[in-house]
Design an enzyme around this catalytic site. Structure first.
Site, PDB file in Angstrom:
ATOM      1  N   GLY A   1       0.846  -1.194   0.000  1.00  0.00           N
ATOM      2  CA  GLY A   1       0.000   0.000   0.000  1.00  0.00           C
ATOM      3  C   GLY A   1       0.874   1.234   0.000  1.00  0.00           C
TER       4      GLY A   1
ATOM      5  N   PHE B   1       1.898   2.768   2.352  1.00  0.00           N
ATOM      6  CA  PHE B   1       2.843   2.720   3.475  1.00  0.00           C
ATOM      7  C   PHE B   1       4.093   1.915   3.143  1.00  0.00           C
ATOM      8  CE2 PHE B   1      -0.235  -0.691   3.716  1.00  0.00           C
ATOM      9  CZ  PHE B   1       0.579  -1.815   3.775  1.00  0.00           C
TER      10      PHE B   1
ATOM     11  N   ASP C   1     -10.400   3.087   9.226  1.00  0.00           N
ATOM     12  CA  ASP C   1     -10.238   2.541   7.869  1.00  0.00           C
ATOM     13  C   ASP C   1     -10.874   1.158   7.795  1.00  0.00           C
ATOM     14  OD1 ASP C   1      -7.481   1.841   5.543  1.00  0.00           O
ATOM     15  OD2 ASP C   1      -9.529   2.570   5.212  1.00  0.00           O
TER      16      ASP C   1
ATOM     17  N   VAL D   1       3.551  -5.589   3.119  1.00  0.00           N
ATOM     18  CA  VAL D   1       3.381  -6.593   4.178  1.00  0.00           C
ATOM     19  C   VAL D   1       3.915  -7.905   3.617  1.00  0.00           C
ATOM     20  CG1 VAL D   1       1.736  -7.869   5.615  1.00  0.00           C
ATOM     21  CG2 VAL D   1       1.318  -5.460   5.101  1.00  0.00           C
TER      22      VAL D   1
ATOM     23  N   VAL E   1      -2.502 -13.657  10.004  1.00  0.00           N
ATOM     24  CA  VAL E   1      -3.871 -14.176   9.909  1.00  0.00           C
ATOM     25  C   VAL E   1      -4.012 -14.815   8.523  1.00  0.00           C
ATOM     26  CG1 VAL E   1      -5.001 -12.735  11.615  1.00  0.00           C
ATOM     27  CG2 VAL E   1      -4.593 -11.786   9.377  1.00  0.00           C
TER      28      VAL E   1
HETATM   29  C1  LIG Z   1      -2.318 -14.329   4.472  1.00  0.00           C
HETATM   30  C2  LIG Z   1      -2.367 -12.814   4.317  1.00  0.00           C
HETATM   31  C3  LIG Z   1      -2.597 -12.270   3.042  1.00  0.00           C
HETATM   32  C4  LIG Z   1      -2.621 -10.886   2.843  1.00  0.00           C
HETATM   33  C5  LIG Z   1      -2.415 -10.061   3.951  1.00  0.00           C
HETATM   34  C6  LIG Z   1      -2.191 -10.607   5.239  1.00  0.00           C
HETATM   35  C7  LIG Z   1      -2.160 -11.989   5.437  1.00  0.00           C
HETATM   36  C8  LIG Z   1      -2.040  -9.493   6.120  1.00  0.00           C
HETATM   37  C9  LIG Z   1      -1.799  -9.358   7.497  1.00  0.00           C
HETATM   38  C10 LIG Z   1      -1.739  -8.076   8.056  1.00  0.00           C
HETATM   39  C11 LIG Z   1      -1.885  -6.914   7.254  1.00  0.00           C
HETATM   40  C12 LIG Z   1      -1.788  -5.534   7.849  1.00  0.00           C
HETATM   41  C13 LIG Z   1      -2.089  -7.043   5.882  1.00  0.00           C
HETATM   42  C14 LIG Z   1      -2.166  -8.311   5.321  1.00  0.00           C
HETATM   43  N1  LIG Z   1      -2.396  -8.681   4.031  1.00  0.00           N
HETATM   44  C15 LIG Z   1      -2.583  -7.761   2.897  1.00  0.00           C
HETATM   45  C16 LIG Z   1      -4.039  -7.742   2.442  1.00  0.00           C
HETATM   46  C17 LIG Z   1      -4.959  -7.371   3.564  1.00  0.00           C
HETATM   47  N2  LIG Z   1      -6.324  -7.199   3.101  1.00  0.00           N
HETATM   48  C18 LIG Z   1      -1.505  -8.289   9.476  1.00  0.00           C
HETATM   49  O1  LIG Z   1      -1.405  -7.437  10.335  1.00  0.00           O
HETATM   50  N3  LIG Z   1      -1.426  -9.619   9.718  1.00  0.00           N
HETATM   51  C19 LIG Z   1      -1.607 -10.304   8.552  1.00  0.00           C
HETATM   52  O2  LIG Z   1      -1.587 -11.511   8.454  1.00  0.00           O
END
Ligand SMILES: Cc1ccc2c(c1)c1c3c(c(C)cc1n2CCCN)C(=O)NC3=O
Length: 268
Positions: free
Chosen positions: A22, A24, A139, A27, A96
């Protein structure tokens, strides 16, 4: 000023695939070298000087860290560690792996109302806990509502991404126009003083229009409609629940989830 670990994150974690990116930064999946446990690492680019427009203000990252440290809840992603280099802060977050709730619902033949109620209950428990600590997410949208895993029949909800979150202090007035157009509250559009009531939940925005400008006008005018076909199987109790929550005033308790069995293409 908060001090984060100055060590190199790669000395402790093996860096894996990109999970998302994003404004920022990125991830990525990371695995802890000592235990083999996998986490999500949020790499945040930090502004090198006050006049730089690239990257995030360090103070904003400090606020995200403080907020995540203040909210330990089963339905909110946990923060494990924070590393800092010259131009980057890395948040080590609970992984997650169940993906986005939106996709889980879109992939199902249909979502039982009892399943929708259970998801709603967990979302509201996480949201209620945050709000009890005077913290607003600011958000909330389908992309930031994820599931703990893909294997259990009843995965847990996990609220993620607190990059725009804010902790209200006694007597403070806070305004912000950040957020995602089709999911923001009227008071955000009007740049009015905000509260936790601005955390409106929706799966498919009933306000969404052809352009962001039209969408924002619909939100202000509370001009919305529910697609008859999508709601043909929705009970009158559920419709009544949603109608009662679509209130314009931030002084009323409102949130609504429209978990309709739609594909991302339809929602686009
Ligand atoms: C398996 C998986 C796939 C995409 C992930 C994440 C986990 C994910 C995670 C997080 C964030 C901030 C973005 C994340 N993203 C980006 C998309 C979030 N809608 C997070 O904080 N833990 C995650 O697992």
């Amino acid at each position: 000023m908060a001090v984060f670990k100055p060590e190199n994150v790669e000395d402790f974690y093996e860096i894996g695939d990109v999970l998302g990116s994003g404004h920022f930064g990125q991830v990525r999946r990371v695995c802890e070298r000592a235990s083999g446990t996998c986490w999500a690492a949020k790499f945040l680019k930090i502004r090198k000087s006050a006049c730089s427009r690239l990257g995030l203000e360090r103070s904003g990252v400090e606020q995200e860290v403080e907020i995540l440290q203040a909210i330990q809840h089963p339905n909110i992603v946990t923060l494990k560690d924070v590393f800092e280099s010259r131009a980057e802060v890395v948040l080590i977050l609970e992984l997650v792996s169940g993906g986005e709730l939106f996709d889980f619902i879109a992939e199902k033949e249909n979502l039982l109302e009892s399943e929708a109620i259970e998801f709603m209950k967990q979302i509201l428990e996480g949201l209620g806990f945050m709000h009890s600590k005077n913290i607003a997410h600011f958000d909330l949208k389908p992309e930031n509502i994820m599931l703990s895993d893909k294997v259990s029949p009843h995965p847990d909800i996990k609220l993620i991404d607190f990059g725009l979150a804010h902790r209200f202090h006694q007597g403070e007035e806070y305004r912000s126009t950040s957020g995602t157009p089709q999911y923001i509250a009227p008071e955000v559009i009007n740049n009015e003083a905000l509260s936790t009531a601005a955390d409106i939940l929706s799966g498919l925005s009933p306000f969404q229009d052809e352009t962001d400008e039209e969408t924002l006008k619909n939100i202000i005018a509370l001009n919305y409609e529910f697609d008859a076909q999508s709601f043909s199987m929705t009970s009158s109790m559920a419709k009544d629940f949603i109608q009662k929550l679509l209130l314009q005033s931030p002084r009323s308790n409102r949130c609504f989830c429209l978990f309709q069995p739609i594909t991302r293409k339809q929602a686009a």
